[in-house]
Scaffold this motif. Structure first.
Motif, PDB file in Angstrom:
ATOM      1  N   ARG A   1       0.832  -1.209   0.000  1.00  0.00           N
ATOM      2  CA  ARG A   1       0.000   0.000   0.000  1.00  0.00           C
ATOM      3  C   ARG A   1       0.863   1.254   0.000  1.00  0.00           C
ATOM      4  O   ARG A   1       0.537   2.239  -0.670  1.00  0.00           O
ATOM      5  CB  ARG A   1      -0.945  -0.009   1.199  1.00  0.00           C
ATOM      6  CG  ARG A   1      -2.071  -1.012   1.011  1.00  0.00           C
ATOM      7  CD  ARG A   1      -2.973  -1.151   2.201  1.00  0.00           C
ATOM      8  NE  ARG A   1      -3.444   0.117   2.734  1.00  0.00           N
ATOM      9  CZ  ARG A   1      -3.994   0.240   3.922  1.00  0.00           C
ATOM     10  NH1 ARG A   1      -4.156  -0.808   4.704  1.00  0.00           N
ATOM     11  NH2 ARG A   1      -4.408   1.406   4.351  1.00  0.00           N
ATOM     12  N   CYS A   2       1.954   1.219   0.735  1.00  0.00           N
ATOM     13  CA  CYS A   2       2.869   2.367   0.753  1.00  0.00           C
ATOM     14  C   CYS A   2       3.480   2.582  -0.626  1.00  0.00           C
ATOM     15  O   CYS A   2       3.579   3.714  -1.106  1.00  0.00           O
ATOM     16  CB  CYS A   2       3.975   2.159   1.787  1.00  0.00           C
ATOM     17  SG  CYS A   2       3.423   2.270   3.496  1.00  0.00           S
ATOM     18  N   ALA A   3       3.890   1.494  -1.280  1.00  0.00           N
ATOM     19  CA  ALA A   3       4.474   1.599  -2.618  1.00  0.00           C
ATOM     20  C   ALA A   3       3.455   2.176  -3.596  1.00  0.00           C
ATOM     21  O   ALA A   3       3.793   3.010  -4.446  1.00  0.00           O
ATOM     22  CB  ALA A   3       4.974   0.238  -3.084  1.00  0.00           C
TER      23      ALA A   3
ATOM     24  N   GLY B   1       5.268   5.331  -3.934  1.00  0.00           N
ATOM     25  CA  GLY B   1       6.383   4.613  -4.537  1.00  0.00           C
ATOM     26  C   GLY B   1       7.215   5.364  -5.552  1.00  0.00           C
ATOM     27  O   GLY B   1       8.355   5.002  -5.794  1.00  0.00           O
ATOM     28  N   ASP B   2       6.664   6.408  -6.166  1.00  0.00           N
ATOM     29  CA  ASP B   2       7.465   7.164  -7.126  1.00  0.00           C
ATOM     30  C   ASP B   2       8.618   7.889  -6.446  1.00  0.00           C
ATOM     31  O   ASP B   2       9.652   8.118  -7.065  1.00  0.00           O
ATOM     32  CB  ASP B   2       6.596   8.182  -7.864  1.00  0.00           C
ATOM     33  CG  ASP B   2       5.582   7.525  -8.783  1.00  0.00           C
ATOM     34  OD1 ASP B   2       5.722   6.313  -9.063  1.00  0.00           O
ATOM     35  OD2 ASP B   2       4.646   8.221  -9.203  1.00  0.00           O
TER      36      ASP B   2
ATOM     37  N   GLY C   1      16.704  10.864   0.705  1.00  0.00           N
ATOM     38  CA  GLY C   1      16.475  11.819  -0.378  1.00  0.00           C
ATOM     39  C   GLY C   1      15.077  11.695  -0.951  1.00  0.00           C
ATOM     40  O   GLY C   1      14.423  12.701  -1.261  1.00  0.00           O
ATOM     41  N   GLY C   2      14.580  10.479  -1.085  1.00  0.00           N
ATOM     42  CA  GLY C   2      13.218  10.263  -1.572  1.00  0.00           C
ATOM     43  C   GLY C   2      12.177  10.810  -0.612  1.00  0.00           C
ATOM     44  O   GLY C   2      11.157  11.376  -1.034  1.00  0.00           O
TER      45      GLY C   2
ATOM     46  N   GLU D   1       8.692  17.681  -0.216  1.00  0.00           N
ATOM     47  CA  GLU D   1       8.642  18.835  -1.119  1.00  0.00           C
ATOM     48  C   GLU D   1       7.412  18.763  -2.035  1.00  0.00           C
ATOM     49  O   GLU D   1       6.696  19.740  -2.226  1.00  0.00           O
ATOM     50  CB  GLU D   1       9.921  18.890  -1.954  1.00  0.00           C
ATOM     51  CG  GLU D   1       9.983  20.034  -2.926  1.00  0.00           C
ATOM     52  CD  GLU D   1      10.202  21.380  -2.265  1.00  0.00           C
ATOM     53  OE1 GLU D   1       9.778  22.383  -2.860  1.00  0.00           O
ATOM     54  OE2 GLU D   1      10.777  21.440  -1.165  1.00  0.00           O
ATOM     55  N   ALA D   2       7.153  17.583  -2.578  1.00  0.00           N
ATOM     56  CA  ALA D   2       6.043  17.411  -3.519  1.00  0.00           C
ATOM     57  C   ALA D   2       4.680  17.550  -2.852  1.00  0.00           C
ATOM     58  O   ALA D   2       3.743  18.066  -3.463  1.00  0.00           O
ATOM     59  CB  ALA D   2       6.147  16.048  -4.204  1.00  0.00           C
ATOM     60  N   THR D   3       4.562  17.097  -1.607  1.00  0.00           N
ATOM     61  CA  THR D   3       3.260  17.105  -0.928  1.00  0.00           C
ATOM     62  C   THR D   3       3.065  18.283   0.012  1.00  0.00           C
ATOM     63  O   THR D   3       1.936  18.554   0.434  1.00  0.00           O
ATOM     64  CB  THR D   3       3.067  15.811  -0.109  1.00  0.00           C
ATOM     65  OG1 THR D   3       4.075  15.759   0.915  1.00  0.00           O
ATOM     66  CG2 THR D   3       3.130  14.577  -0.996  1.00  0.00           C
ATOM     67  N   GLY D   4       4.151  18.949   0.382  1.00  0.00           N
ATOM     68  CA  GLY D   4       4.049  20.020   1.364  1.00  0.00           C
ATOM     69  C   GLY D   4       3.898  19.517   2.786  1.00  0.00           C
ATOM     70  O   GLY D   4       3.608  20.284   3.694  1.00  0.00           O
ATOM     71  N   THR D   5       4.090  18.218   2.981  1.00  0.00           N
ATOM     72  CA  THR D   5       3.965  17.610   4.309  1.00  0.00           C
ATOM     73  C   THR D   5       5.236  16.841   4.634  1.00  0.00           C
ATOM     74  O   THR D   5       5.603  15.918   3.914  1.00  0.00           O
ATOM     75  CB  THR D   5       2.768  16.634   4.347  1.00  0.00           C
ATOM     76  OG1 THR D   5       1.585  17.342   4.005  1.00  0.00           O
ATOM     77  CG2 THR D   5       2.607  16.020   5.728  1.00  0.00           C
TER      78      THR D   5
END
Length: 144
Positions: A3-5, A9-10, A55-56, A62-66
């Motif tokens: 579910r996490c992937a 996962g990206d 890093g991911g 950064e992408a989600t703001g959270t």
């Protein structure tokens, strides 16, 4: 893990996502809550590869703001010490813990987590981590 992937996962591939809500006491207006990603380290990957995963998580923040903290559950005290030497100052909040008789007694919510970047070297429970990271995180400013 699947579910996490599917969800993240990206950018990041945690072993699990968790949410700890501290049981309410009579003195709490709002009990501490901590969302976190869990990396269950079994010792099969190099520590350099383990640290590169952060890093991911920073990219995901950064992408989600959270910004979601990452907790590393490690198989030995030596591996924890070696990982902590490589962590430097992570871009996302990080804490480590070791599977041991002490953590078996305390449980994963107990004072078994050692936050990265804190001078005290004192282990904290999940509720304390929530308090530490909420007070350390700057408030977001609405640019409008």
């Amino acid at each position: 893990e699947r579910r996490c992937a599917a969800q993240w996962g990206d950018l990041a591939r945690p072993d699990a996502f968790g949410r700890w809500i501290q049981p309410r006491t009579p003195h709490d207006e709002t009990p501490p809550t901590l969302d976190f990603f869990l990396e269950h380290d079994t010792g099969t990957e190099t520590l350099a590869r383990v640290t590169r995963k952060l890093g991911g998580y920073a990219d995901l923040a950064e992408a989600t703001g959270t910004t979601t903290p990452v907790l590393f559950w490690l198989p030995s005290a030596a591996r924890e010490a070696n990982l902590r030497r490589l962590l430097d100052t992570p871009e996302v909040p990080v804490a480590t813990a070791v599977q041991s008789p002490a953590t078996d007694l305390e449980g994963p919510a107990g004072r078994v987590w050692l936050p990265a970047g804190l001078e005290s070297g004192r282990r904290c429970g999940l509720a304390e981590l929530a308090d530490i990271w909420l007070t350390a995180r700057p408030a977001k400013v609405d640019p409008s």
